[in-house]
Each structure stands twice: as structure tokens, then as C-alpha cells.
Design an enzyme around this catalytic site. Sequence first.
Site, PDB file in Angstrom:
ATOM      1  N   ARG A 100      -6.279  11.486  -5.994  1.00 42.69           N
ATOM      2  CA  ARG A 100      -7.551  10.793  -5.763  1.00 42.69           C
ATOM      3  C   ARG A 100      -8.706  11.793  -5.838  1.00 42.69           C
ATOM      4  O   ARG A 100      -9.758  11.496  -6.421  1.00 42.69           O
ATOM      5  CB  ARG A 100      -7.529  10.110  -4.406  1.00 42.69           C
ATOM      6  CG  ARG A 100      -8.700   9.188  -4.153  1.00 42.69           C
ATOM      7  CD  ARG A 100      -8.555   8.640  -2.748  1.00 42.69           C
ATOM      8  NE  ARG A 100      -9.604   7.733  -2.376  1.00 42.69           N
ATOM      9  CZ  ARG A 100     -10.845   8.080  -2.083  1.00 42.69           C
ATOM     10  NH1 ARG A 100     -11.217   9.342  -2.173  1.00 42.69           N
ATOM     11  NH2 ARG A 100     -11.718   7.159  -1.723  1.00 42.69           N
TER      12      ARG A 100
ATOM     13  N   ASP B  18      -6.912  -2.728  -7.555  1.00 40.85           N
ATOM     14  CA  ASP B  18      -7.470  -3.366  -6.363  1.00 40.85           C
ATOM     15  C   ASP B  18      -7.834  -4.804  -6.696  1.00 40.85           C
ATOM     16  O   ASP B  18      -8.187  -5.110  -7.843  1.00 40.85           O
ATOM     17  CB  ASP B  18      -8.720  -2.618  -5.875  1.00 40.85           C
ATOM     18  CG  ASP B  18      -9.068  -3.014  -4.449  1.00 40.85           C
ATOM     19  OD1 ASP B  18      -8.529  -2.394  -3.516  1.00 40.85           O
ATOM     20  OD2 ASP B  18      -9.838  -3.979  -4.260  1.00 40.85           O
TER      21      ASP B  18
ATOM     22  N   ARG C  25      -3.298   6.739   1.113  1.00 35.56           N
ATOM     23  CA  ARG C  25      -3.801   7.959   1.758  1.00 35.56           C
ATOM     24  C   ARG C  25      -2.838   8.631   2.717  1.00 35.56           C
ATOM     25  O   ARG C  25      -3.054   9.776   3.096  1.00 35.56           O
ATOM     26  CB  ARG C  25      -5.109   7.636   2.475  1.00 35.56           C
ATOM     27  CG  ARG C  25      -6.280   7.484   1.522  1.00 35.56           C
ATOM     28  CD  ARG C  25      -7.462   6.803   2.178  1.00 35.56           C
ATOM     29  NE  ARG C  25      -7.121   5.425   2.505  1.00 35.56           N
ATOM     30  CZ  ARG C  25      -7.968   4.545   3.007  1.00 35.56           C
ATOM     31  NH1 ARG C  25      -9.195   4.899   3.278  1.00 35.56           N
ATOM     32  NH2 ARG C  25      -7.584   3.312   3.263  1.00 35.56           N
TER      33      ARG C  25
ATOM     34  N   ARG D 207       0.824  -1.223   0.000  1.00 39.21           N
ATOM     35  CA  ARG D 207       0.000   0.000   0.000  1.00 39.21           C
ATOM     36  C   ARG D 207       0.854   1.266   0.000  1.00 39.21           C
ATOM     37  O   ARG D 207       0.447   2.285   0.569  1.00 39.21           O
ATOM     38  CB  ARG D 207      -0.948   0.026   1.209  1.00 39.21           C
ATOM     39  CG  ARG D 207      -2.080  -0.975   1.149  1.00 39.21           C
ATOM     40  CD  ARG D 207      -3.223  -0.450   0.293  1.00 39.21           C
ATOM     41  NE  ARG D 207      -4.265  -1.456   0.155  1.00 39.21           N
ATOM     42  CZ  ARG D 207      -5.395  -1.466   0.860  1.00 39.21           C
ATOM     43  NH1 ARG D 207      -5.651  -0.522   1.722  1.00 39.21           N
ATOM     44  NH2 ARG D 207      -6.279  -2.422   0.675  1.00 39.21           N
TER      45      ARG D 207
ATOM     46  N   TYR E  72     -15.063 -12.008  -0.521  1.00 37.74           N
ATOM     47  CA  TYR E  72     -15.757 -10.739  -0.810  1.00 37.74           C
ATOM     48  C   TYR E  72     -16.932 -10.958  -1.766  1.00 37.74           C
ATOM     49  O   TYR E  72     -17.986 -10.335  -1.634  1.00 37.74           O
ATOM     50  CB  TYR E  72     -14.788  -9.711  -1.407  1.00 37.74           C
ATOM     51  CG  TYR E  72     -13.825  -9.122  -0.392  1.00 37.74           C
ATOM     52  CD1 TYR E  72     -14.214  -8.064   0.425  1.00 37.74           C
ATOM     53  CD2 TYR E  72     -12.538  -9.618  -0.253  1.00 37.74           C
ATOM     54  CE1 TYR E  72     -13.340  -7.517   1.355  1.00 37.74           C
ATOM     55  CE2 TYR E  72     -11.648  -9.071   0.674  1.00 37.74           C
ATOM     56  CZ  TYR E  72     -12.060  -8.031   1.472  1.00 37.74           C
ATOM     57  OH  TYR E  72     -11.206  -7.501   2.390  1.00 37.74           O
TER      58      TYR E  72
HETATM   59  O1  CP3 Z   1      -0.139  -2.055  -2.429  1.00 39.20           O
HETATM   60  C1  CP3 Z   1      -0.400  -1.123  -3.205  1.00 39.20           C
HETATM   61  O2  CP3 Z   1       0.016   0.059  -3.019  1.00 39.20           O
HETATM   62  C2  CP3 Z   1      -1.141  -1.408  -4.510  1.00 39.20           C
HETATM   63  C3  CP3 Z   1      -2.522  -1.130  -4.511  1.00 39.20           C
HETATM   64  C4  CP3 Z   1      -3.480  -2.005  -3.727  1.00 39.20           C
HETATM   65  C5  CP3 Z   1      -4.722  -1.516  -3.240  1.00 39.20           C
HETATM   66  N1  CP3 Z   1      -5.430  -2.568  -2.738  1.00 39.20           N
HETATM   67  C6  CP3 Z   1      -5.167  -0.116  -3.299  1.00 39.20           C
HETATM   68  C7  CP3 Z   1      -6.238   0.337  -2.391  1.00 39.20           C
HETATM   69  C8  CP3 Z   1      -3.443  -3.370  -3.428  1.00 39.20           C
HETATM   70  C9  CP3 Z   1      -2.332  -4.373  -3.675  1.00 39.20           C
HETATM   71  C10 CP3 Z   1      -4.682  -3.707  -2.820  1.00 39.20           C
HETATM   72  C11 CP3 Z   1      -5.040  -5.076  -2.419  1.00 39.20           C
HETATM   73  C12 CP3 Z   1      -6.273  -5.311  -1.672  1.00 39.20           C
HETATM   74  N2  CP3 Z   1      -7.471  -4.688  -1.807  1.00 39.20           N
HETATM   75  C13 CP3 Z   1      -6.414  -6.324  -0.715  1.00 39.20           C
HETATM   76  C14 CP3 Z   1      -5.353  -7.323  -0.329  1.00 39.20           C
HETATM   77  C15 CP3 Z   1      -4.284  -6.757   0.513  1.00 39.20           C
HETATM   78  C16 CP3 Z   1      -4.689  -6.370   1.916  1.00 39.20           C
HETATM   79  O3  CP3 Z   1      -4.562  -5.168   2.210  1.00 39.20           O
HETATM   80  O4  CP3 Z   1      -5.073  -7.253   2.689  1.00 39.20           O
HETATM   81  C17 CP3 Z   1      -7.732  -6.265  -0.234  1.00 39.20           C
HETATM   82  C18 CP3 Z   1      -8.328  -7.144   0.842  1.00 39.20           C
HETATM   83  C19 CP3 Z   1      -8.403  -5.232  -0.950  1.00 39.20           C
HETATM   84  C20 CP3 Z   1      -9.822  -4.840  -0.848  1.00 39.20           C
HETATM   85  C21 CP3 Z   1      -9.951  -3.449  -0.373  1.00 39.20           C
HETATM   86  N3  CP3 Z   1      -9.617  -2.345  -1.115  1.00 39.20           N
HETATM   87  C22 CP3 Z   1     -10.449  -3.011   0.876  1.00 39.20           C
HETATM   88  C23 CP3 Z   1     -10.919  -3.919   1.983  1.00 39.20           C
HETATM   89  C24 CP3 Z   1     -10.415  -1.615   0.850  1.00 39.20           C
HETATM   90  C25 CP3 Z   1     -10.941  -0.681   1.890  1.00 39.20           C
HETATM   91  C26 CP3 Z   1     -10.006  -0.554   3.059  1.00 39.20           C
HETATM   92  C27 CP3 Z   1      -9.194   0.691   2.934  1.00 39.20           C
HETATM   93  O5  CP3 Z   1      -7.966   0.630   3.154  1.00 39.20           O
HETATM   94  O6  CP3 Z   1      -9.799   1.740   2.635  1.00 39.20           O
HETATM   95  C28 CP3 Z   1      -9.835  -1.215  -0.383  1.00 39.20           C
HETATM   96  C29 CP3 Z   1      -9.580   0.168  -0.825  1.00 39.20           C
HETATM   97  C30 CP3 Z   1      -8.188   0.477  -1.298  1.00 39.20           C
HETATM   98  N4  CP3 Z   1      -7.421  -0.311  -2.115  1.00 39.20           N
HETATM   99  C31 CP3 Z   1      -7.482   1.690  -1.040  1.00 39.20           C
HETATM  100  C32 CP3 Z   1      -6.257   1.596  -1.727  1.00 39.20           C
HETATM  101  C33 CP3 Z   1      -5.170   2.640  -1.806  1.00 39.20           C
HETATM  102  C34 CP3 Z   1      -8.013   2.867  -0.257  1.00 39.20           C
HETATM  103  C35 CP3 Z   1      -8.937   3.600  -1.162  1.00 39.20           C
HETATM  104  C36 CP3 Z   1      -8.982   5.077  -0.946  1.00 39.20           C
HETATM  105  O7  CP3 Z   1      -8.143   5.816  -1.487  1.00 39.20           O
HETATM  106  O8  CP3 Z   1      -9.931   5.505  -0.264  1.00 39.20           O
END
Ligand code: CP3
Length: 343
Positions: free
Chosen positions: A38, A75, A29, A25, A152
Site C-alpha cells: 500500500r 472496493d 492492514r 478483508r 454512500y
Molecule cells: O475482503 C477483502 O479482503 C476484499 C477487499 C475489500 C475491501 N473493501 C478493501 C478495503 C472489500 C470486499 C471491501 C468491501 C467494502 N468496502 C464494504 C463492504 C464490506 C464491509 O466491510 O462492510 C464497504 C462498506 C466498503 C467501503 C469502505 N472501504 C470503507 C467504509 C472503508 C474505510 C474503513 C476502513 O476499513 O478503513 C474502506 C477502505 C478499505 N476497503 C480498506 C480495504 C483493505 C482499508 C483501506 C486502507 O488500506 O487504508
Amino acid sequence: MRLTKTILRALAGETLPRPPVWLMRQAGRYLPEYRATRAQAGDFLKLCYTPDLAAEVTLQPIRRFGFDAAILFADILLLPQALGADLWFETGEGPRLSTISGVQDMRRLKGAQDIHDHLAPIYETVRILKRELPAETTLIGFAGAPWTVASYMIAGRGTPAQAPAHKLKDEDRATFAALIDLIADATVEYLSAQVMAGAEVVKLFDSWAGSLKGQDFADFALAPVARIIAELKARHPGLPVIAFPREAGAHYKGFARATGADCVALDNSVSADWAAAEVQVDGCVQGNMDPKLMVTGGTAMEAEARRIVQAFARGPHIFNLGHGITPDADPENVTRLMEVIRG
Ligand code: CP3
């Protein structure tokens, strides 16, 4: 051919004088420049599906910190959407999807080969990154592992202990197994297209592997991941694969051998000394600092980073966190972490 990129050398099994580093990640943010892009995109999914902006946020942490790898900004839930699931993000809450409760919902999904039109913008992001990244930076593509993606798709959201997914698995095994197979097939298609667009490494995120116990772990955390890796390597000989069976605990041992992964990513619930003895013997490991330390920083963060580097110094290691860096992390702490690791 001699590999020059440090991440690729570690993945090939080389023990380096200091570990290469990137953070899960790392585009997110906690960075003001991410929040600005964003906002420009409007919402998270628009950001994912706008190649110029997705490439921009992927590059931001590379410019700021000089990480050794960039991970495609996307994602794991874009693949279910490409398969026909509805997907949206509730502000402050997380993802929402249409649910799967039986064979009738399965029939509404598309086939594994039918995902590419929907995912074309993601492949375009990869092509842009391939052009724009510094020569020494490795580009990592990714997807979710079938169990985590299925959890999911079944529940329509994140759920404590993935209860709805366990329920379908236990009560309608045929539907559940068909869903896992469909996700696995589509994941091979998706990752293969990322590789053809320029991804040099792929990573499979199984964030909820830890809730699979005993035979379920073998059937749904190991077997589908092993199949995906075998099919990807048949299509792309030599492609390095990182697997992240988060919270697998004792199942981390032997995971690389059982799946064919070149590197196992470790969460921070396992001790680095244990993992060096039991997991790193089979090849490269990645991890595993507690993400909370990126919030608190200071000498505790520095000491823990040095301890992890030391613990894994006798084998191939990629420094990373045990899970994603959180929105409340301080970018200054990341700058300091890089100084500590690079000496
Ligand atoms: O690692 C990276 O920088 C690459 C981008 C990436 C994102 N999601 C961007 C993201 C990767 C590799 C993921 C994987 C992901 N997404 C997983 C597996 C890894 C983990 O963290 O366990 C899962 C379970 C998801 C599903 C997901 N996406 C959730 C549950 C959420 C909401 C939680 C949160 O952090 O807000 C997301 C949103 C998400 N994916 C964000 C980002 C940067 C936040 C979105 C925002 O900008 O509001």
C-alpha cells in the site's frame, strides 16, 4: 463435471468433513506485507487501480495462510466512481463521495453500460489472479448491494443508521428508486465482466441491510439483490452467488430462497445454532465468528472456532468471520485459527 475446489463444493450444497475457509478483508492492514505494498502504491485507490499491486495484495494472505478462496482486492465504492461520482479517502476517516440529494444529481451520473472503461484495471486484476492463484483456490469477485452503495452515494460518506438515505427514500421515492435501479443494472454489468475475466463466484456486500425494516427490507434488500442474481445467472448459468445482508437478523431466514443466493453470509449477531436450524436448511451458509477474537486469540478464539464448525457440521458451510478482520488483528491468531479448523 465433478467440482474439485472445496469452496465450490460447499456452494453447490455439499457437506464437507471440514469447512473450507477464507476471511472477509483477508488482504488488509493487519498484514505487514499489505502495508508495504500500500505504501508502494501511495494511496488506497491507486492500489485498487494498479492491477499488479492489487493482485499482489490479493495473493499475500493466500501465500501466508493458504485460504481456500481469494477475494479480488477492490472496493464497493469503485462502482459509484465509475458511474461518475467523485470518490476519495480521508486518511483515518474513510470514504468521501459527492452526494445525491435529488433528480438533478442523478442526471449527472452515467449509464449502467458506461462503467467498463473506468473499471478495466479491476478486470485486469482478475485476469492476473486467474493465472497466478493455486489450482485449489477459488477466486471470488464482489460488489456492494444497491442499498449499501446508495447509502454512500446519497450521504457522501458512512453515516450513523444511514439517515440521509432513509430520508431520500421516504421523501423522494422516485429518485431513490431510480438510483437503486441504476446501481442494480451497473452491478450486473460489473459482476458479469468480473466473471468473464475469471471470477468463479461473486459476493454481494449489503453491509447496511440491517437498517432496512419491514417492507423496506423486502423492497430494497431482497428485490434488487434477487434481480441482480437472476440476471447474472441468466448470463452465466451455474454461477454461485454469496449474499451478505449484514445484521438482517430474523430476515436471514428465507433470504436464500427469496433472492436465489447459493450461500448466505452471516454476521456474528446471530447465533450459529439458530442459523443452522433456520438458514442452513436452505443451503450453504458462511460465517460467523466475531472478528474481535482475531485480536484477542487464545483459547477463547479456539473454542469459538470449534463451536461454530460443530454448529454447522450437518450442512454446507464455509468458515468465515461475521465481518471484516480488523487492522489490530494478530496474523499469528489467523495461523492458529487455520490449524484449529484444518485439524
Ligand atoms: O475482503 C477483502 O479482503 C476484499 C477487499 C475489500 C475491501 N473493501 C478493501 C478495503 C472489500 C470486499 C471491501 C468491501 C467494502 N468496502 C464494504 C463492504 C464490506 C464491509 O466491510 O462492510 C464497504 C462498506 C466498503 C467501503 C469502505 N472501504 C470503507 C467504509 C472503508 C474505510 C474503513 C476502513 O476499513 O478503513 C474502506 C477502505 C478499505 N476497503 C480498506 C480495504 C483493505 C482499508 C483501506 C486502507 O488500506 O487504508
